[in-house]
Structures are given as C-alpha cells and as structure tokens.
Design a protein around this motif. Structure first.
Motif, PDB file in Angstrom:
ATOM      1  N   ASP A  17     -32.408   9.719  15.531  1.00 14.42           N
ATOM      2  CA  ASP A  17     -31.640   8.960  14.615  1.00 14.42           C
ATOM      3  C   ASP A  17     -32.664   7.954  13.691  1.00 14.42           C
ATOM      4  O   ASP A  17     -34.005   8.035  14.168  1.00 14.42           O
ATOM      5  CB  ASP A  17     -30.354   8.277  14.969  1.00 14.42           C
ATOM      6  CG  ASP A  17     -30.797   7.390  15.972  1.00 14.42           C
ATOM      7  OD1 ASP A  17     -31.813   6.868  16.273  1.00 14.42           O
ATOM      8  OD2 ASP A  17     -29.748   6.979  16.894  1.00 14.42           O
ATOM      9  N   VAL A  18     -31.881   7.059  13.121  1.00 21.34           N
ATOM     10  CA  VAL A  18     -32.929   6.445  12.223  1.00 21.34           C
ATOM     11  C   VAL A  18     -33.771   5.380  13.049  1.00 21.34           C
ATOM     12  O   VAL A  18     -34.748   5.084  12.562  1.00 21.34           O
ATOM     13  CB  VAL A  18     -31.889   5.390  11.187  1.00 21.34           C
ATOM     14  CG1 VAL A  18     -31.362   4.493  11.957  1.00 21.34           C
ATOM     15  CG2 VAL A  18     -32.743   4.637   9.890  1.00 21.34           C
ATOM     16  N   VAL A  46     -31.591  17.061  22.575  1.00 18.66           N
ATOM     17  CA  VAL A  46     -31.425  15.994  21.554  1.00 18.66           C
ATOM     18  C   VAL A  46     -29.854  15.763  21.818  1.00 18.66           C
ATOM     19  O   VAL A  46     -29.329  17.006  21.578  1.00 18.66           O
ATOM     20  CB  VAL A  46     -31.921  16.316  20.129  1.00 18.66           C
ATOM     21  CG1 VAL A  46     -31.405  15.494  19.068  1.00 18.66           C
ATOM     22  CG2 VAL A  46     -33.504  16.211  20.258  1.00 18.66           C
ATOM     23  N   THR A  47     -29.297  14.556  21.906  1.00 16.04           N
ATOM     24  CA  THR A  47     -28.033  14.583  22.114  1.00 16.04           C
ATOM     25  C   THR A  47     -27.161  14.284  20.690  1.00 16.04           C
ATOM     26  O   THR A  47     -26.273  14.475  20.623  1.00 16.04           O
ATOM     27  CB  THR A  47     -27.532  13.359  22.971  1.00 16.04           C
ATOM     28  OG1 THR A  47     -28.400  12.179  22.581  1.00 16.04           O
ATOM     29  CG2 THR A  47     -28.279  13.683  24.488  1.00 16.04           C
ATOM     30  N   SER A  48     -27.946  13.596  19.967  1.00 13.60           N
ATOM     31  CA  SER A  48     -27.313  13.300  18.459  1.00 13.60           C
ATOM     32  C   SER A  48     -28.552  13.263  17.477  1.00 13.60           C
ATOM     33  O   SER A  48     -29.610  13.115  17.718  1.00 13.60           O
ATOM     34  CB  SER A  48     -26.431  12.150  18.398  1.00 13.60           C
ATOM     35  OG  SER A  48     -27.569  11.093  18.593  1.00 13.60           O
ATOM     36  N   VAL A  49     -27.986  13.542  16.106  1.00 13.96           N
ATOM     37  CA  VAL A  49     -29.116  13.699  14.941  1.00 13.96           C
ATOM     38  C   VAL A  49     -28.247  13.064  13.713  1.00 13.96           C
ATOM     39  O   VAL A  49     -27.146  13.310  13.702  1.00 13.96           O
ATOM     40  CB  VAL A  49     -29.779  15.124  14.969  1.00 13.96           C
ATOM     41  CG1 VAL A  49     -28.523  16.039  14.409  1.00 13.96           C
ATOM     42  CG2 VAL A  49     -30.706  15.035  14.027  1.00 13.96           C
ATOM     43  N   ASP A  50     -28.864  12.454  13.069  1.00 12.71           N
ATOM     44  CA  ASP A  50     -28.603  11.963  11.762  1.00 12.71           C
ATOM     45  C   ASP A  50     -29.348  12.665  10.472  1.00 12.71           C
ATOM     46  O   ASP A  50     -30.359  13.235  10.634  1.00 12.71           O
ATOM     47  CB  ASP A  50     -28.363  10.438  11.830  1.00 12.71           C
ATOM     48  CG  ASP A  50     -29.854   9.662  11.639  1.00 12.71           C
ATOM     49  OD1 ASP A  50     -30.802  10.467  11.519  1.00 12.71           O
ATOM     50  OD2 ASP A  50     -29.909   8.484  11.733  1.00 12.71           O
ATOM     51  N   CYS A  51     -28.843  12.211   9.354  1.00 14.17           N
ATOM     52  CA  CYS A  51     -29.569  12.930   8.099  1.00 14.17           C
ATOM     53  C   CYS A  51     -30.803  12.388   7.918  1.00 14.17           C
ATOM     54  O   CYS A  51     -31.707  13.048   7.485  1.00 14.17           O
ATOM     55  CB  CYS A  51     -28.522  12.338   6.943  1.00 14.17           C
ATOM     56  SG  CYS A  51     -27.168  13.254   6.835  1.00 14.17           S
ATOM     57  N   THR A  52     -31.300  11.144   8.389  1.00 12.73           N
ATOM     58  CA  THR A  52     -32.643  10.516   8.151  1.00 12.73           C
ATOM     59  C   THR A  52     -33.594  11.431   9.251  1.00 12.73           C
ATOM     60  O   THR A  52     -34.648  11.729   8.856  1.00 12.73           O
ATOM     61  CB  THR A  52     -32.687   9.172   8.759  1.00 12.73           C
ATOM     62  OG1 THR A  52     -31.544   8.396   8.273  1.00 12.73           O
ATOM     63  CG2 THR A  52     -34.077   8.486   8.644  1.00 12.73           C
ATOM     64  N   ALA A  53     -33.256  11.750  10.418  1.00 14.04           N
ATOM     65  CA  ALA A  53     -33.717  12.632  11.249  1.00 14.04           C
ATOM     66  C   ALA A  53     -34.115  13.962  10.527  1.00 14.04           C
ATOM     67  O   ALA A  53     -35.340  14.562  10.647  1.00 14.04           O
ATOM     68  CB  ALA A  53     -33.330  12.995  12.577  1.00 14.04           C
ATOM     69  N   LEU A  54     -33.156  14.555  10.005  1.00 16.24           N
ATOM     70  CA  LEU A  54     -33.346  15.661   9.320  1.00 16.24           C
ATOM     71  C   LEU A  54     -34.383  15.817   7.905  1.00 16.24           C
ATOM     72  O   LEU A  54     -35.073  16.662   7.977  1.00 16.24           O
ATOM     73  CB  LEU A  54     -31.941  16.275   8.719  1.00 16.24           C
ATOM     74  CG  LEU A  54     -30.913  16.623   9.785  1.00 16.24           C
ATOM     75  CD1 LEU A  54     -29.587  17.175   9.192  1.00 16.24           C
ATOM     76  CD2 LEU A  54     -31.342  17.639  10.928  1.00 16.24           C
TER      77      LEU A  54
END
Length: 102
Positions: A17-18, A46-54
């Motif tokens: 994430d961020v 990876v347990t979670s991802v956000d738009c910043t990571a993408l």
C-alpha cells in the motif's frame, strides 16, 4: 512489507500500500537495472493492495518495456485482479496465466 529477490523475481509479502510503495519501487527499479532478464513480481503472499501500489507496478512495466524487458505479475489474487480491471491497468501490465485444474 517484506521484499526478497530470487534471481530476476521480486517476491513481495504483506500489505502493498501507500506505506510500502517507495520501498517496493526502489527494489523493483534496482532489479530492473541489475538484470538483463525479464522480471517477475510475485504477489502470491501479498495480503492487500491499493491503487498507489498498482501505479508503481504500471510505471515499472513501462520502464521495463523501454529497456527491452518484460515485467510479469505472478500470483495475483482475486482482489488484485479486480483492482487491475477497475483501474484499467490490466491493459498495461502482464499477468501470468495460471492453468485451471481440470
């Protein structure tokens, strides 16, 4: 976020994430500059991802392409795939296909 390098594969685990994007970005760009091979980013753990990571993955894909390499995402879970489709980054990044069991 834990980041390990295994040859030309970047293995990530934890929350992407961020808070971890800068660290992942640096590791990814270091790997791209250090290898002549195509690069794989393994997101299996990876347990979670956000738009910043993408966004980091999309930019790294373009950078790899400019250098004549491919960057492939491996182990994308349903949540990652859903975000890739919703953000339309699925058109930019290459996701490794997994054979479906018969």
């Amino acid at each position: 976020m834990d980041i390990m390098t295994d040859g030309s594969t970047l293995v990530l685990s934890g929350d992407f994430d961020v808070r971890s994007t800068w660290e992942v970005r640096n590791a990814l760009y270091d790997l791209l500059s250090a290898t002549d091979d195509d690069v794989v980013v393994d997101l299996s753990e990876v347990t979670s991802v956000d738009c910043t990571a993408l966004k980091v993955l999309g930019a790294a894909t373009l950078e790899a392409s400019r250098a004549g390499h491919h960057l492939t995402l491996r182990g994308c879970g349903p949540a990652v795939r859903r975000l890739l489709h919703m953000s339309r980054l699925i058109r930019v990044v290459e996701v490794e296909r997994v054979a479906q069991p018969a």
